[in-house]
Design a protein around this motif. Structure first.
Motif, PDB file in Angstrom:
ATOM      1  N   ASN A   1    -118.814  -8.239  29.996  1.00 26.95           N
ATOM      2  CA  ASN A   1    -118.399  -8.721  31.318  1.00 26.95           C
ATOM      3  C   ASN A   1    -119.293  -9.860  31.797  1.00 26.95           C
ATOM      4  O   ASN A   1    -119.503 -10.031  32.987  1.00 26.95           O
ATOM      5  CB  ASN A   1    -118.444  -7.581  32.338  1.00 26.95           C
TER       6      ASN A   1
ATOM      7  N   LYS B   1    -111.103 -13.556  29.803  1.00 20.39           N
ATOM      8  CA  LYS B   1    -110.164 -12.462  30.071  1.00 20.39           C
ATOM      9  C   LYS B   1    -108.903 -13.053  30.675  1.00 20.39           C
ATOM     10  O   LYS B   1    -108.956 -13.753  31.674  1.00 20.39           O
ATOM     11  CB  LYS B   1    -110.741 -11.474  31.078  1.00 20.39           C
ATOM     12  N   ILE B   2    -107.763 -12.756  30.044  1.00 21.41           N
ATOM     13  CA  ILE B   2    -106.469 -13.162  30.581  1.00 21.41           C
ATOM     14  C   ILE B   2    -105.611 -11.909  30.641  1.00 21.41           C
ATOM     15  O   ILE B   2    -105.362 -11.274  29.619  1.00 21.41           O
ATOM     16  CB  ILE B   2    -105.803 -14.229  29.694  1.00 21.41           C
ATOM     17  N   GLU B   3    -105.173 -11.568  31.843  1.00 22.52           N
ATOM     18  CA  GLU B   3    -104.332 -10.382  32.023  1.00 22.52           C
ATOM     19  C   GLU B   3    -103.058 -10.787  32.739  1.00 22.52           C
ATOM     20  O   GLU B   3    -103.092 -11.346  33.817  1.00 22.52           O
ATOM     21  CB  GLU B   3    -105.079  -9.310  32.817  1.00 22.52           C
ATOM     22  N   ARG B   4    -101.947 -10.508  32.096  1.00 21.96           N
ATOM     23  CA  ARG B   4    -100.630 -10.742  32.665  1.00 21.96           C
ATOM     24  C   ARG B   4     -99.910  -9.404  32.755  1.00 21.96           C
ATOM     25  O   ARG B   4    -100.456  -8.373  32.405  1.00 21.96           O
ATOM     26  CB  ARG B   4     -99.828 -11.710  31.786  1.00 21.96           C
ATOM     27  N   GLU B   5     -98.673  -9.443  33.156  1.00 22.12           N
ATOM     28  CA  GLU B   5     -97.916  -8.206  33.329  1.00 22.12           C
ATOM     29  C   GLU B   5     -97.750  -7.444  32.017  1.00 22.12           C
ATOM     30  O   GLU B   5     -98.000  -6.252  31.950  1.00 22.12           O
ATOM     31  CB  GLU B   5     -96.542  -8.532  33.918  1.00 22.12           C
ATOM     32  N   ASN B   6     -97.362  -8.122  30.953  1.00 17.19           N
ATOM     33  CA  ASN B   6     -97.140  -7.467  29.662  1.00 17.19           C
ATOM     34  C   ASN B   6     -98.081  -7.996  28.584  1.00 17.19           C
ATOM     35  O   ASN B   6     -97.788  -7.864  27.394  1.00 17.19           O
ATOM     36  CB  ASN B   6     -95.695  -7.668  29.195  1.00 17.19           C
ATOM     37  N   PHE B   7     -99.173  -8.588  28.976  1.00 17.68           N
ATOM     38  CA  PHE B   7    -100.049  -9.245  28.013  1.00 17.68           C
ATOM     39  C   PHE B   7    -101.496  -9.131  28.468  1.00 17.68           C
ATOM     40  O   PHE B   7    -101.794  -9.297  29.648  1.00 17.68           O
ATOM     41  CB  PHE B   7     -99.657 -10.725  27.890  1.00 17.68           C
ATOM     42  N   ARG B   8    -102.376  -8.856  27.532  1.00 15.98           N
ATOM     43  CA  ARG B   8    -103.805  -8.788  27.840  1.00 15.98           C
ATOM     44  C   ARG B   8    -104.565  -9.437  26.689  1.00 15.98           C
ATOM     45  O   ARG B   8    -104.384  -9.089  25.534  1.00 15.98           O
ATOM     46  CB  ARG B   8    -104.238  -7.338  27.993  1.00 15.98           C
TER      47      ARG B   8
ATOM     48  N   TYR C   1    -108.569 -10.726  25.533  1.00 18.46           N
ATOM     49  CA  TYR C   1    -109.986 -10.644  25.863  1.00 18.46           C
ATOM     50  C   TYR C   1    -110.786 -11.216  24.711  1.00 18.46           C
ATOM     51  O   TYR C   1    -110.602 -10.823  23.560  1.00 18.46           O
ATOM     52  CB  TYR C   1    -110.373  -9.186  26.108  1.00 18.46           C
TER      53      TYR C   1
END
Length: 71
Positions: A35, A41-48, A50
């Motif tokens: 961290n 870090k990229i976080e979307r609705e159906n996608f992650r 790191y």
């Protein structure tokens, strides 16, 4: 394989065992690993996604210092 190879394999196993013990007993103190600023870090609705870029650089530097101390 020679006896020297066996010694290196045992040493690598001990290092992995030591790392596992540290993580097992101090996991609550190591929350900052992964961290750090620079970790992607990229976080979307159906996608992650790191990618711990800064963490990998710091771990690489520490391992290189340890190897240089033992040589």
């Amino acid at each position: 394989m020679s006896g020297e190879t066996g010694k290196w394999i045992i040493l690598a196993g001990l290092v992995i065992l030591l790392a596992g013990i540290v993580v097992y007993f101090f996991h609550d103190k190591l929350h900052w690993i992964g961290n750090l600023p620079g970790d992607i870090k990229i976080e979307r609705e159906n996608f992650r996604f790191y990618f711990p870029f800064t963490t990998m650089i710091i771990i690489s530097l520490i391992i290189n210092l340890i190897i240089r101390l033992f040589r």
